[in-house]
Design an enzyme around this catalytic site. Structure first.
Site, PDB file in Angstrom:
ATOM      1  N   ASN A   1      -4.107   6.481   1.245  1.00  0.00           N
ATOM      2  CA  ASN A   1      -2.947   7.128   1.889  1.00  0.00           C
ATOM      3  C   ASN A   1      -2.995   8.660   1.827  1.00  0.00           C
ATOM      4  O   ASN A   1      -2.456   9.336   2.688  1.00  0.00           O
ATOM      5  CB  ASN A   1      -1.619   6.587   1.334  1.00  0.00           C
ATOM      6  CG  ASN A   1      -1.432   6.834  -0.138  1.00  0.00           C
ATOM      7  OD1 ASN A   1      -2.385   7.090  -0.864  1.00  0.00           O
ATOM      8  ND2 ASN A   1      -0.192   6.746  -0.593  1.00  0.00           N
TER       9      ASN A   1
ATOM     10  N   LYS B   1     -14.862   6.591  -6.872  1.00  0.00           N
ATOM     11  CA  LYS B   1     -14.930   5.651  -5.744  1.00  0.00           C
ATOM     12  C   LYS B   1     -13.695   5.884  -4.872  1.00  0.00           C
ATOM     13  O   LYS B   1     -12.575   5.574  -5.273  1.00  0.00           O
ATOM     14  CB  LYS B   1     -14.930   4.191  -6.230  1.00  0.00           C
ATOM     15  CG  LYS B   1     -15.034   3.214  -5.063  1.00  0.00           C
ATOM     16  CD  LYS B   1     -14.473   1.857  -5.389  1.00  0.00           C
ATOM     17  CE  LYS B   1     -14.304   1.046  -4.110  1.00  0.00           C
ATOM     18  NZ  LYS B   1     -13.227   1.558  -3.226  1.00  0.00           N
TER      19      LYS B   1
ATOM     20  N   GLU C   1      -1.495   5.972 -11.624  1.00  0.00           N
ATOM     21  CA  GLU C   1      -0.386   6.371 -10.750  1.00  0.00           C
ATOM     22  C   GLU C   1      -0.202   5.215  -9.795  1.00  0.00           C
ATOM     23  O   GLU C   1      -1.004   5.021  -8.882  1.00  0.00           O
ATOM     24  CB  GLU C   1      -0.753   7.689 -10.050  1.00  0.00           C
ATOM     25  CG  GLU C   1       0.440   8.445  -9.555  1.00  0.00           C
ATOM     26  CD  GLU C   1       0.647   8.240  -8.084  1.00  0.00           C
ATOM     27  OE1 GLU C   1       1.426   7.326  -7.728  1.00  0.00           O
ATOM     28  OE2 GLU C   1       0.026   8.971  -7.299  1.00  0.00           O
TER      29      GLU C   1
ATOM     30  N   CYS D   1       3.592   6.613  -2.191  1.00  0.00           N
ATOM     31  CA  CYS D   1       4.195   5.942  -3.359  1.00  0.00           C
ATOM     32  C   CYS D   1       5.558   6.504  -3.672  1.00  0.00           C
ATOM     33  O   CYS D   1       6.327   5.890  -4.403  1.00  0.00           O
ATOM     34  CB  CYS D   1       3.314   6.123  -4.594  1.00  0.00           C
ATOM     35  SG  CYS D   1       1.696   5.441  -4.370  1.00  0.00           S
TER      36      CYS D   1
ATOM     37  N   GLU E   1       8.042  -2.513  -2.717  1.00  0.00           N
ATOM     38  CA  GLU E   1       7.703  -1.305  -1.963  1.00  0.00           C
ATOM     39  C   GLU E   1       7.231  -1.741  -0.561  1.00  0.00           C
ATOM     40  O   GLU E   1       6.277  -2.511  -0.447  1.00  0.00           O
ATOM     41  CB  GLU E   1       6.568  -0.624  -2.725  1.00  0.00           C
ATOM     42  CG  GLU E   1       6.206   0.732  -2.280  1.00  0.00           C
ATOM     43  CD  GLU E   1       5.120   1.321  -3.194  1.00  0.00           C
ATOM     44  OE1 GLU E   1       4.267   0.571  -3.697  1.00  0.00           O
ATOM     45  OE2 GLU E   1       5.132   2.542  -3.366  1.00  0.00           O
TER      46      GLU E   1
HETATM   47  C1  SIN Z   1       1.168   9.063  -3.487  1.00  0.00           C
HETATM   48  O1  SIN Z   1       1.614   8.459  -2.532  1.00  0.00           O
HETATM   49  O2  SIN Z   1       0.653   8.469  -4.436  1.00  0.00           O
HETATM   50  C2  SIN Z   1       1.147  10.564  -3.588  1.00  0.00           C
HETATM   51  C3  SIN Z   1       2.147  11.232  -2.790  1.00  0.00           C
HETATM   52  C4  SIN Z   1       2.211  12.715  -3.048  1.00  0.00           C
HETATM   53  O3  SIN Z   1       1.399  13.309  -3.770  1.00  0.00           O
HETATM   54  O4  SIN Z   1       3.118  13.306  -2.507  1.00  0.00           O
END
Ligand code: SIN
Length: 490
Positions: free
Chosen positions: A165, A188, A263, A297, A394
């Site tokens: 993403n 990776k 994360e 995220c 999500e």
């Molecule tokens: C993510 O979606 O993990 C990161 C989003 C961001 O850094 O703004």
């Protein structure tokens, strides 16, 4: 096949065509036969191929990173900082090419890709500066003839796995602090978006990064992931991606007791109180919900709106969402690109169907876009049940589901009713409430009267099942440093 590749690449229009690499980067050499196809999610056209490497090549990359470690960790902080600064300069110099490449492989609108390249480069700049400030401590000893000195030293070889993403920023947010601290890295990237990673590696080489300090392997996730999590030469593992995959990888790291940063997924609540500036809340909601077509995220996933402003907020959000221009990210006006693939599309459709089945009403969207493929209309649903899938999981798509609440206590309880704890947002003009809410939300990050919380200067990361550790900010480099206490008897 060759024609398709040529035409997709031609459409990107790179000023520096050599930034498009179809080989992996190990020990300063480009290697591997391009075999695995990579497609543009907007057109389904073939962009090119990447090598399908496995265990043996990943072990070779780990050996290269291990061999490069002694020299790199003993290079001066200034040497490391100079290279990182040049790397950032090169990212900015080639921002347009890198952005076009990113949009072609990931789908996000060009303006967002340009922003991501600057965001990605900022981690090189920031952590290059932080490299010079890796201070230890001296501690008064327990007796007059004893001294204690705390040294901070690089963890060693780092294994990293990054998602599709944010094909550039999720890489630099890991390798920036790692390389600044004196670690070496085997990465990776996602097989869906490898070309940004490979272009970044080329620019690292041009910035003067010695062979073996940064290595990239592409291919089958299982064998590569096993080496990165189980090989004892790797002392730290870092991952951005889904919570189920993160749990599995963390378990694999246990056998060699690696340092781990994760994360993982979020389920961000977005609270709007009666005393909020509703126009600002709508603007923040559009940024937070629809950035990268809802595929971050930290995207708002559940909207909790107080009784008094519910109807006004719902109407304005729907109007703004329906005005977003959907299309190929390479086209100038596009504000919403495609979803990454069919699986993502199926998830969005299932969440919308489930919400409607639980009594939600459509204010706008709620269907695939007429352009076909994985384009989905920006969607706003009202009267969503708090136990609908849309609130429990999500969605990772452009769907805003609105839930009504009455009291501040209700809002905080609803917001905290999740095993995820990455980002949360709240809009209120009451100063005391803003403190109560910020402190009451069980999240790693809170956007108070803002829908955008991502910057290199702030710690990024979650609590609960959203992860371990922090990226960015002065805290980010600590994840790549060990603490050593030296006891001195005088
Ligand atoms: C993510 O979606 O993990 C990161 C989003 C961001 O850094 O703004």
């Amino acid at each position: 096949m060759a024609d398709t590749t040529t035409s997709e690449l031609g459409r990107i229009g790179l000023k520096r065509p050599d930034l498009f690499r179809e080989q992996c980067y190990i020990d300063g050499k480009w290697m591997g036969e391009p075999k695995h196809p990579v497609r543009n999610p907007a057109t389904a056209g073939l962009l090119g191929h990447i090598p399908n490497l496995g265990k043996a090549e990943t072990e070779r990359a780990v050996a290269a990173a291990e061999a490069a470690l002694p020299k790199w960790r003993s290079a001066s902080a200034r040497t490391r900082a100079d290279i990182l600064r040049k790397w950032n300069d090169l990212m900015l110099k080639h921002q347009e090419d890198l952005a076009r490449l990113m949009t072609a492989e990931q789908g996000k609108p060009l303006a967002e890709s340009r922003g991501e390249i600057a965001y990605a480069g900022s981690f090189f700049e920031w952590f290059g500066e932080e490299a010079k400030r890796v201070y230890g401590d001296t501690i008064p000893g327990p007796a007059s003839d004893r001294r204690i000195i705390v040294l901070k030293q690089p963890v060693g070889v780092v294994g990293a796995i990054t998602p599709w993403n944010f094909p550039a920023a999720m890489i630099t947010r890991k390798i920036g602090p790692g390389i600044a601290a004196g670690c070496t890295v085997v990465l990776k990237p996602s097989e869906l978006t490898p070309y940004s990673a490979l272009a970044i590696a080329l620019l690292g080489e041009e910035a003067g990064l010695p062979p073996g300090v940064f290595n990239i392997v592409t291919g089958d996730a299982e064998p590569i992931g096993r080496v990165l999590t189980e090989d004892p030469r790797i002392r730290k593992f870092t991952f951005t991606g889904s919570t189920p995959v993160g749990k599995k990888l963390a378990a694999q790291c246990a056998g060699t007791v690696k340092r781990v940063s994760l994360e993982l997924g979020g389920n961000a609540p977005f609270l709007v109180f009666d005393d909020a500036d509703v126009d600002a809340a709508v603007a923040g909601a559009i940024i937070s919900k629809f950035r990268n077509t809802g595929q971050t995220c930290v995207c708002a996933n559940r909207f909790f709106v107080q009784d008094g402003v519910y109807d006004t907020f719902a109407k304005a959000l729907a109007e703004n969402a329906s005005a977003l221009v959907v299309g190929d990210g390479l086209a100038g006006l596009t504000q919403q690109g495609p979803l990454i693939n069919d699986k993502a599309m199926r998830k969005v459709q299932a969440h919308v169907a489930d919400a409607l089945g639980h009594g939600a009403k459509v204010l706008t969207g709620a269907k695939p876009d007429s352009q076909g493929g994985t384009f989905y209309q920006p969607t706003v649903l009202r009267d969503v049940a708090p136990d609908a899938l849309l609130c429990r999981e999500e969605t990772f798509g452009p769907v805003a589901g609105l839930v009504r609440f009455k009291t501040e206590e209700d809002a905080i309880r609803l917001a905290n009713d999740s095993r995820a704890g990455l980002a949360a947002y709240a809009y209120t003009r009451d100063l005391a409430r803003s403190w109560r809410v910020s402190e009451g939300l069980e999240y790693g990050m809170v956007g108070m009267n803002t829908g955008l919380i991502s910057t290199e200067v702030s710690p990024f990361g979650g609590v609960k099942e959203s992860g371990i550790g922090r990226e960015g900010s002065k805290y980010g480099i600590e994840e790549y440093l060990n603490i050593k206490a030296v006891f001195v008897q005088l």
